[in-house]
Design a protein around this motif. Structure first.
Motif, PDB file in Angstrom:
ATOM      1  N   SER A  46      -0.359  -4.686   8.691  1.00  0.00           N
ATOM      2  CA  SER A  46      -0.489  -4.787   7.246  1.00  0.00           C
ATOM      3  C   SER A  46       0.537  -5.771   6.686  1.00  0.00           C
ATOM      4  O   SER A  46       0.251  -6.491   5.743  1.00  0.00           O
ATOM      5  CB  SER A  46      -0.342  -3.420   6.596  1.00  0.00           C
ATOM      6  OG  SER A  46       0.954  -2.904   6.812  1.00  0.00           O
ATOM      7  N   ALA A  47       1.744  -5.835   7.272  1.00  0.00           N
ATOM      8  CA  ALA A  47       2.744  -6.796   6.813  1.00  0.00           C
ATOM      9  C   ALA A  47       2.293  -8.217   7.116  1.00  0.00           C
ATOM     10  O   ALA A  47       2.427  -9.104   6.292  1.00  0.00           O
ATOM     11  CB  ALA A  47       4.090  -6.510   7.462  1.00  0.00           C
ATOM     12  N   THR A  52      -0.060 -13.362   5.446  1.00  0.00           N
ATOM     13  CA  THR A  52      -1.173 -14.306   5.526  1.00  0.00           C
ATOM     14  C   THR A  52      -1.773 -14.529   4.142  1.00  0.00           C
ATOM     15  O   THR A  52      -2.059 -15.661   3.755  1.00  0.00           O
ATOM     16  CB  THR A  52      -2.253 -13.786   6.499  1.00  0.00           C
ATOM     17  OG1 THR A  52      -1.656 -13.614   7.781  1.00  0.00           O
ATOM     18  CG2 THR A  52      -3.423 -14.729   6.599  1.00  0.00           C
ATOM     19  N   THR A  53      -1.946 -13.456   3.396  1.00  0.00           N
ATOM     20  CA  THR A  53      -2.476 -13.557   2.038  1.00  0.00           C
ATOM     21  C   THR A  53      -1.538 -14.373   1.157  1.00  0.00           C
ATOM     22  O   THR A  53      -1.986 -15.219   0.379  1.00  0.00           O
ATOM     23  CB  THR A  53      -2.688 -12.148   1.446  1.00  0.00           C
ATOM     24  OG1 THR A  53      -3.578 -11.432   2.290  1.00  0.00           O
ATOM     25  CG2 THR A  53      -3.255 -12.213   0.051  1.00  0.00           C
ATOM     26  N   ASN A  54      -0.237 -14.133   1.283  1.00  0.00           N
ATOM     27  CA  ASN A  54       0.740 -14.913   0.515  1.00  0.00           C
ATOM     28  C   ASN A  54       0.608 -16.404   0.816  1.00  0.00           C
ATOM     29  O   ASN A  54       0.637 -17.238  -0.090  1.00  0.00           O
ATOM     30  CB  ASN A  54       2.155 -14.448   0.825  1.00  0.00           C
ATOM     31  CG  ASN A  54       2.487 -13.105   0.203  1.00  0.00           C
ATOM     32  OD1 ASN A  54       1.782 -12.608  -0.671  1.00  0.00           O
ATOM     33  ND2 ASN A  54       3.553 -12.496   0.671  1.00  0.00           N
ATOM     34  N   MET A  55       0.467 -16.725   2.089  1.00  0.00           N
ATOM     35  CA  MET A  55       0.340 -18.136   2.473  1.00  0.00           C
ATOM     36  C   MET A  55      -0.957 -18.735   1.932  1.00  0.00           C
ATOM     37  O   MET A  55      -0.982 -19.892   1.525  1.00  0.00           O
ATOM     38  CB  MET A  55       0.424 -18.299   3.989  1.00  0.00           C
ATOM     39  CG  MET A  55       1.827 -18.134   4.530  1.00  0.00           C
ATOM     40  SD  MET A  55       3.086 -19.130   3.680  1.00  0.00           S
ATOM     41  CE  MET A  55       2.508 -20.782   4.004  1.00  0.00           C
ATOM     42  N   THR A 146       9.730 -18.036  -2.754  1.00  0.00           N
ATOM     43  CA  THR A 146       9.998 -16.606  -2.783  1.00  0.00           C
ATOM     44  C   THR A 146       8.748 -15.907  -3.300  1.00  0.00           C
ATOM     45  O   THR A 146       8.322 -16.155  -4.430  1.00  0.00           O
ATOM     46  CB  THR A 146      11.188 -16.281  -3.711  1.00  0.00           C
ATOM     47  OG1 THR A 146      12.325 -17.038  -3.279  1.00  0.00           O
ATOM     48  CG2 THR A 146      11.512 -14.799  -3.688  1.00  0.00           C
ATOM     49  N   PHE A 147       8.164 -15.066  -2.452  1.00  0.00           N
ATOM     50  CA  PHE A 147       6.952 -14.336  -2.829  1.00  0.00           C
ATOM     51  C   PHE A 147       7.323 -13.024  -3.503  1.00  0.00           C
ATOM     52  O   PHE A 147       8.280 -12.363  -3.123  1.00  0.00           O
ATOM     53  CB  PHE A 147       6.093 -14.053  -1.588  1.00  0.00           C
ATOM     54  CG  PHE A 147       5.485 -15.295  -1.013  1.00  0.00           C
ATOM     55  CD1 PHE A 147       4.346 -15.852  -1.585  1.00  0.00           C
ATOM     56  CD2 PHE A 147       6.040 -15.922   0.083  1.00  0.00           C
ATOM     57  CE1 PHE A 147       3.782 -17.002  -1.065  1.00  0.00           C
ATOM     58  CE2 PHE A 147       5.484 -17.071   0.617  1.00  0.00           C
ATOM     59  CZ  PHE A 147       4.350 -17.616   0.042  1.00  0.00           C
ATOM     60  N   ASP A 148       6.560 -12.659  -4.515  1.00  0.00           N
ATOM     61  CA  ASP A 148       6.752 -11.408  -5.233  1.00  0.00           C
ATOM     62  C   ASP A 148       6.430 -10.239  -4.301  1.00  0.00           C
ATOM     63  O   ASP A 148       5.438 -10.260  -3.578  1.00  0.00           O
ATOM     64  CB  ASP A 148       5.813 -11.385  -6.447  1.00  0.00           C
ATOM     65  CG  ASP A 148       6.155 -10.295  -7.434  1.00  0.00           C
ATOM     66  OD1 ASP A 148       6.449  -9.164  -6.997  1.00  0.00           O
ATOM     67  OD2 ASP A 148       6.120 -10.563  -8.639  1.00  0.00           O
ATOM     68  N   LYS A 149       7.265  -9.233  -4.325  1.00  0.00           N
ATOM     69  CA  LYS A 149       7.065  -8.071  -3.449  1.00  0.00           C
ATOM     70  C   LYS A 149       5.857  -7.230  -3.876  1.00  0.00           C
ATOM     71  O   LYS A 149       5.329  -6.452  -3.091  1.00  0.00           O
ATOM     72  CB  LYS A 149       8.319  -7.204  -3.425  1.00  0.00           C
ATOM     73  CG  LYS A 149       9.494  -7.888  -2.737  1.00  0.00           C
ATOM     74  CD  LYS A 149      10.685  -6.977  -2.646  1.00  0.00           C
ATOM     75  CE  LYS A 149      11.934  -7.639  -2.169  1.00  0.00           C
ATOM     76  NZ  LYS A 149      11.921  -8.298  -0.932  1.00  0.00           N
ATOM     77  N   ALA A 150       5.397  -7.396  -5.105  1.00  0.00           N
ATOM     78  CA  ALA A 150       4.259  -6.622  -5.601  1.00  0.00           C
ATOM     79  C   ALA A 150       2.917  -7.327  -5.350  1.00  0.00           C
ATOM     80  O   ALA A 150       1.890  -6.892  -5.862  1.00  0.00           O
ATOM     81  CB  ALA A 150       4.432  -6.365  -7.096  1.00  0.00           C
ATOM     82  N   ASP A 154      -5.424  -9.458  -3.632  1.00  0.00           N
ATOM     83  CA  ASP A 154      -6.155 -10.251  -4.627  1.00  0.00           C
ATOM     84  C   ASP A 154      -5.258 -11.026  -5.588  1.00  0.00           C
ATOM     85  O   ASP A 154      -5.760 -11.775  -6.427  1.00  0.00           O
ATOM     86  CB  ASP A 154      -7.058  -9.329  -5.449  1.00  0.00           C
ATOM     87  CG  ASP A 154      -8.137  -8.692  -4.607  1.00  0.00           C
ATOM     88  OD1 ASP A 154      -8.617  -9.338  -3.658  1.00  0.00           O
ATOM     89  OD2 ASP A 154      -8.499  -7.530  -4.883  1.00  0.00           O
ATOM     90  N   LEU A 155      -3.945 -10.853  -5.502  1.00  0.00           N
ATOM     91  CA  LEU A 155      -3.033 -11.514  -6.423  1.00  0.00           C
ATOM     92  C   LEU A 155      -1.760 -11.921  -5.686  1.00  0.00           C
ATOM     93  O   LEU A 155      -1.104 -11.068  -5.088  1.00  0.00           O
ATOM     94  CB  LEU A 155      -2.669 -10.581  -7.588  1.00  0.00           C
ATOM     95  CG  LEU A 155      -1.807 -11.190  -8.679  1.00  0.00           C
ATOM     96  CD1 LEU A 155      -2.646 -12.107  -9.572  1.00  0.00           C
ATOM     97  CD2 LEU A 155      -1.174 -10.106  -9.516  1.00  0.00           C
ATOM     98  N   VAL A 156      -1.454 -13.196  -5.716  1.00  0.00           N
ATOM     99  CA  VAL A 156      -0.242 -13.697  -5.068  1.00  0.00           C
ATOM    100  C   VAL A 156       0.572 -14.448  -6.117  1.00  0.00           C
ATOM    101  O   VAL A 156       0.086 -15.383  -6.754  1.00  0.00           O
ATOM    102  CB  VAL A 156      -0.569 -14.631  -3.879  1.00  0.00           C
ATOM    103  CG1 VAL A 156       0.693 -15.278  -3.334  1.00  0.00           C
ATOM    104  CG2 VAL A 156      -1.295 -13.870  -2.786  1.00  0.00           C
TER     105      VAL A 156
END
Length: 181
Positions: A46-47, A52-55, A146-150, A154-156
């Protein structure tokens, strides 16, 4: 002949697997190494999935930024002024249609109205030469983001080292830029 050899090989393999399963001692109290590996890999999966979604969101924003440059800061008129790239669009409406593949509808009007001026060079609309974006996302590296932890599937949301925050959201299985602050 080959079919008989294949069938015999499958039969031997099946017997070997069955024999190994039957010969294990007390498998109910001691999980198999494969089960242990699967149990410990599940949280990591899941991490990795969110990474992958963040990228995907980050790459979508970079592509969107590149398309803005292509549309508004690449083509020039005969006298050297920047114009809407006639290969992709000819006016505000066709520019919105082109950018609609990369930006959410919430940003399209603002972005296109910022770049496309009322002035023309021949039949082509002149564009604003000052960038809408405070910094160039194309000059960043993924290590500087820096990616948001939340973030979700569907939302990055991410921030650059310059403090600019991009929000991308999934629409029809692809990420579109919905906000730049």
């Amino acid at each position: 002949m080959t079919l008989k050899k294949t069938a015999a090989g499958l039969l031997i393999l099946t017997m070997a697997v069955t024999g190994a399963a039957c010969s294990s001692k007390d498998s109910t109290t001691s999980p198999s190494p494969a089960a242990t590996a699967t149990a410990t890999a599940a949280p990591q999966a899941s991490a990795v999935s969110q990474d992958t979604t963040n990228m995907k969101g980050y790459i979508a924003a970079r592509i969107a930024r590149e398309k803005v440059d292509y549309l508004f800061a690449e083509a020039k008129s005969a006298d050297g002024a920047f114009i809407v790239n006639p290969i992709a669009a000819t006016d505000k409406e066709t520019a919105k249609k082109f950018l609609g593949n990369y930006f959410d509808t919430s940003m399209l009007d603002t972005l296109v109205n910022y770049y496309v001026t009322d002035a023309k060079a021949g039949a082509a609309f002149l564009t604003n030469t000052k960038s809408y974006f405070k910094s160039n996302l194309l000059d960043t590296k993924k290590e500087e983001i820096t990616f948001d932890k939340a973030n979700t599937a569907d939302l990055v949301k991410f921030s650059t080292k310059d403090g600019v925050t991009y929000t991308t959201k999934k629409v029809n299985d692809k990420f579109l830029v919905s906000e730049v602050q």
